[in-house]
Scaffold this motif. Structure first.
Motif, PDB file in Angstrom:
ATOM      1  N   UNK A   1       9.620 -11.994 -10.577  1.00  0.00           N
ATOM      2  CA  UNK A   1       9.408 -10.581 -10.905  1.00  0.00           C
ATOM      3  C   UNK A   1       8.112 -10.063 -10.298  1.00  0.00           C
ATOM      4  N   UNK A   2       8.168  -8.888  -9.711  1.00  0.00           N
ATOM      5  CA  UNK A   2       6.962  -8.192  -9.265  1.00  0.00           C
ATOM      6  C   UNK A   2       7.319  -6.747  -8.978  1.00  0.00           C
ATOM      7  N   UNK A   3       6.300  -5.912  -8.864  1.00  0.00           N
ATOM      8  CA  UNK A   3       6.496  -4.515  -8.476  1.00  0.00           C
ATOM      9  C   UNK A   3       5.867  -4.335  -7.098  1.00  0.00           C
ATOM     10  N   UNK A   4       6.694  -3.940  -6.138  1.00  0.00           N
ATOM     11  CA  UNK A   4       6.255  -3.784  -4.753  1.00  0.00           C
ATOM     12  C   UNK A   4       5.835  -2.335  -4.506  1.00  0.00           C
ATOM     13  N   UNK A   5       4.571  -2.147  -4.146  1.00  0.00           N
ATOM     14  CA  UNK A   5       4.072  -0.816  -3.827  1.00  0.00           C
ATOM     15  C   UNK A   5       3.901  -0.594  -2.331  1.00  0.00           C
ATOM     16  N   UNK A   6       3.648  -1.644  -1.599  1.00  0.00           N
ATOM     17  CA  UNK A   6       3.490  -1.511  -0.152  1.00  0.00           C
ATOM     18  C   UNK A   6       3.877  -2.828   0.505  1.00  0.00           C
ATOM     19  N   UNK A   7       4.748  -2.752   1.489  1.00  0.00           N
ATOM     20  CA  UNK A   7       5.154  -3.941   2.223  1.00  0.00           C
ATOM     21  C   UNK A   7       3.961  -4.504   2.986  1.00  0.00           C
ATOM     22  N   UNK A   8       4.047  -5.794   3.296  1.00  0.00           N
ATOM     23  CA  UNK A   8       2.958  -6.432   4.017  1.00  0.00           C
ATOM     24  C   UNK A   8       2.677  -5.698   5.330  1.00  0.00           C
ATOM     25  N   UNK A   9       1.428  -5.336   5.546  1.00  0.00           N
ATOM     26  CA  UNK A   9       1.022  -4.623   6.748  1.00  0.00           C
ATOM     27  C   UNK A   9       1.004  -3.115   6.606  1.00  0.00           C
ATOM     28  N   UNK A  10       1.483  -2.609   5.471  1.00  0.00           N
ATOM     29  CA  UNK A  10       1.606  -1.157   5.315  1.00  0.00           C
ATOM     30  C   UNK A  10       0.290  -0.477   4.957  1.00  0.00           C
ATOM     31  N   UNK A  11      -0.585  -1.176   4.258  1.00  0.00           N
ATOM     32  CA  UNK A  11      -1.872  -0.581   3.873  1.00  0.00           C
ATOM     33  C   UNK A  11      -2.929  -1.017   4.880  1.00  0.00           C
ATOM     34  N   UNK A  12      -3.370  -0.066   5.700  1.00  0.00           N
ATOM     35  CA  UNK A  12      -4.413  -0.368   6.671  1.00  0.00           C
ATOM     36  C   UNK A  12      -5.707   0.319   6.246  1.00  0.00           C
ATOM     37  N   UNK A  13      -6.692   0.300   7.130  1.00  0.00           N
ATOM     38  CA  UNK A  13      -7.997   0.841   6.782  1.00  0.00           C
ATOM     39  C   UNK A  13      -8.016   2.334   6.528  1.00  0.00           C
ATOM     40  N   UNK A  14      -6.937   3.035   6.901  1.00  0.00           N
ATOM     41  CA  UNK A  14      -6.867   4.483   6.676  1.00  0.00           C
ATOM     42  C   UNK A  14      -6.294   4.829   5.310  1.00  0.00           C
ATOM     43  N   UNK A  15      -5.714   3.857   4.629  1.00  0.00           N
ATOM     44  CA  UNK A  15      -5.144   4.090   3.301  1.00  0.00           C
ATOM     45  C   UNK A  15      -6.238   3.881   2.264  1.00  0.00           C
TER      46      UNK A  15
ATOM     47  N   UNK B   1      -2.360  -4.884   4.955  1.00  0.00           N
ATOM     48  CA  UNK B   1      -1.881  -5.744   3.881  1.00  0.00           C
ATOM     49  C   UNK B   1      -0.808  -5.043   3.073  1.00  0.00           C
ATOM     50  N   UNK B   2      -0.251  -5.760   2.127  1.00  0.00           N
ATOM     51  CA  UNK B   2       0.668  -5.186   1.161  1.00  0.00           C
ATOM     52  C   UNK B   2       0.014  -5.118  -0.209  1.00  0.00           C
ATOM     53  N   UNK B   3       0.705  -4.500  -1.168  1.00  0.00           N
ATOM     54  CA  UNK B   3       0.166  -4.341  -2.515  1.00  0.00           C
ATOM     55  C   UNK B   3       1.263  -4.577  -3.534  1.00  0.00           C
ATOM     56  N   UNK B   4       0.965  -5.424  -4.508  1.00  0.00           N
ATOM     57  CA  UNK B   4       1.923  -5.736  -5.559  1.00  0.00           C
ATOM     58  C   UNK B   4       1.236  -5.842  -6.912  1.00  0.00           C
ATOM     59  N   UNK B   5       2.042  -5.684  -7.938  1.00  0.00           N
ATOM     60  CA  UNK B   5       1.683  -6.096  -9.288  1.00  0.00           C
ATOM     61  C   UNK B   5       2.564  -7.279  -9.653  1.00  0.00           C
ATOM     62  N   UNK B   6       1.944  -8.347 -10.167  1.00  0.00           N
ATOM     63  CA  UNK B   6       2.701  -9.465 -10.695  1.00  0.00           C
ATOM     64  C   UNK B   6       2.996 -10.591  -9.730  1.00  0.00           C
ATOM     65  N   UNK B   7       2.572 -10.451  -8.480  1.00  0.00           N
ATOM     66  CA  UNK B   7       2.826 -11.498  -7.502  1.00  0.00           C
ATOM     67  C   UNK B   7       1.890 -11.291  -6.318  1.00  0.00           C
ATOM     68  N   UNK B   8       2.007 -12.152  -5.305  1.00  0.00           N
ATOM     69  CA  UNK B   8       1.280 -11.939  -4.073  1.00  0.00           C
ATOM     70  C   UNK B   8       2.268 -11.932  -2.927  1.00  0.00           C
ATOM     71  N   UNK B   9       1.795 -12.016  -1.718  1.00  0.00           N
ATOM     72  CA  UNK B   9       2.636 -11.767  -0.553  1.00  0.00           C
ATOM     73  C   UNK B   9       3.755 -12.793  -0.395  1.00  0.00           C
ATOM     74  N   UNK B  10       3.626 -13.976  -0.985  1.00  0.00           N
ATOM     75  CA  UNK B  10       4.616 -15.029  -0.781  1.00  0.00           C
ATOM     76  C   UNK B  10       5.961 -14.754  -1.457  1.00  0.00           C
TER      77      UNK B  10
END
Length: 249
Positions: free
Chosen positions: A75-89, A203-212
């Protein structure tokens, strides 16, 4: 940035909105309350990182206090896929030396060690290019780390909770330059000095998990998570605690 005033008005006192860049709340999610997502109540939900999707078959529990239940498996909540949050976010916190991270959680003290509650990362190891608030059920320790972009995680501040399994606790971590404070239920539990930088690594962003998506999954309840790009004062941490503690009594 867009801030929905009614969504952040929790009564007297209201929650602190100074520097608030992202907040999700299972009981105050006016845009997506009854569907399979978890939109932020602060910010433009069309922007990466402000609209989340529930993964692993998890759901929002609608009995009070409303929350998301994480089973510690997938279980996790995905807010941004890996690579979606860059220095401009703004969620990268790029260039910031001040920040505050906040959650209301009720850990079950079961499952994997080093469970991620909030995780921004692009790879494993130390959570390359990001930051994380995580929990060790084996020791009941809460940690906050920042990664410098190469997998060398800096543990900035930690403490050991005495809360029992299933107890709701309000955890806040503040950063002011190289100084960190961690609070439980508005009480400062530890302070520390550490050198670490928020980086531009996409990077990506999640609640409840990490990128794996396997291992390190959080096991327990989560009702609210927020990020500020300023250092909340002790008085403001108390204000946020008082604004919502009645929900979890």
């Amino acid at each position: 940035r867009e801030v929905r005033v009614m969504a952040t008005n929790y009564g007297t006192p209201s929650i602190v909105t100074r520097g608030l860049i992202w907040k999700v709340d299972a009981a105050n999610n006016t845009l997506n309350l009854d569907t399979g997502g978890s939109n932020s109540i602060v910010g433009n939900t069309s922007t990466t990182g402000f609209s989340g999707s529930l993964q692993g078959g998890m759901s929002r529990v609608t009995s009070n206090p409303q929350y998301w239940e994480f089973d510690g498996d997938n279980d996790y909540i995905q807010f941004a896929a890996n690579g979606a949050i860059d220095g401009n976010n703004i969620l990268s916190l790029n260039g910031k030396t001040t920040a505050t991270f906040e959650v209301w959680v009720a850990p079950d003290y079961a499952g994997d060690d080093y469970q991620r509650i909030i995780s921004k990362a692009s790879a494993g190891g130390g959570g390359v290019g990001g930051y994380a608030l995580f929990f060790r059920p084996s020791t009941k320790e809460v940690f906050f780390y920042i990664d410098n972009g190469s997998g060398s995680a800096v543990s900035t501040v930690t403490y050991t909770t005495s809360a029992s399994a299933g107890d709701w606790i309000h955890i806040v971590v503040t950063r002011d330059g190289n100084s960190y404070v961690i609070y439980e239920n508005s009480i400062s539990k530890n302070t520390n000095t550490a050198t670490a930088n928020f980086v531009t690594t996409a990077s990506g962003l999640r609640l409840g998990s990490w990128v794996h998506s396997s291992g390190r999954e959080y096991n327990g309840k989560l009702a609210l998570a927020g990020i500020y790009d300023v250092t909340l004062t002790a008085e403001e941490v108390l204000q946020n605690y008082n604004a919502l503690k009645g929900r979890f009594a």
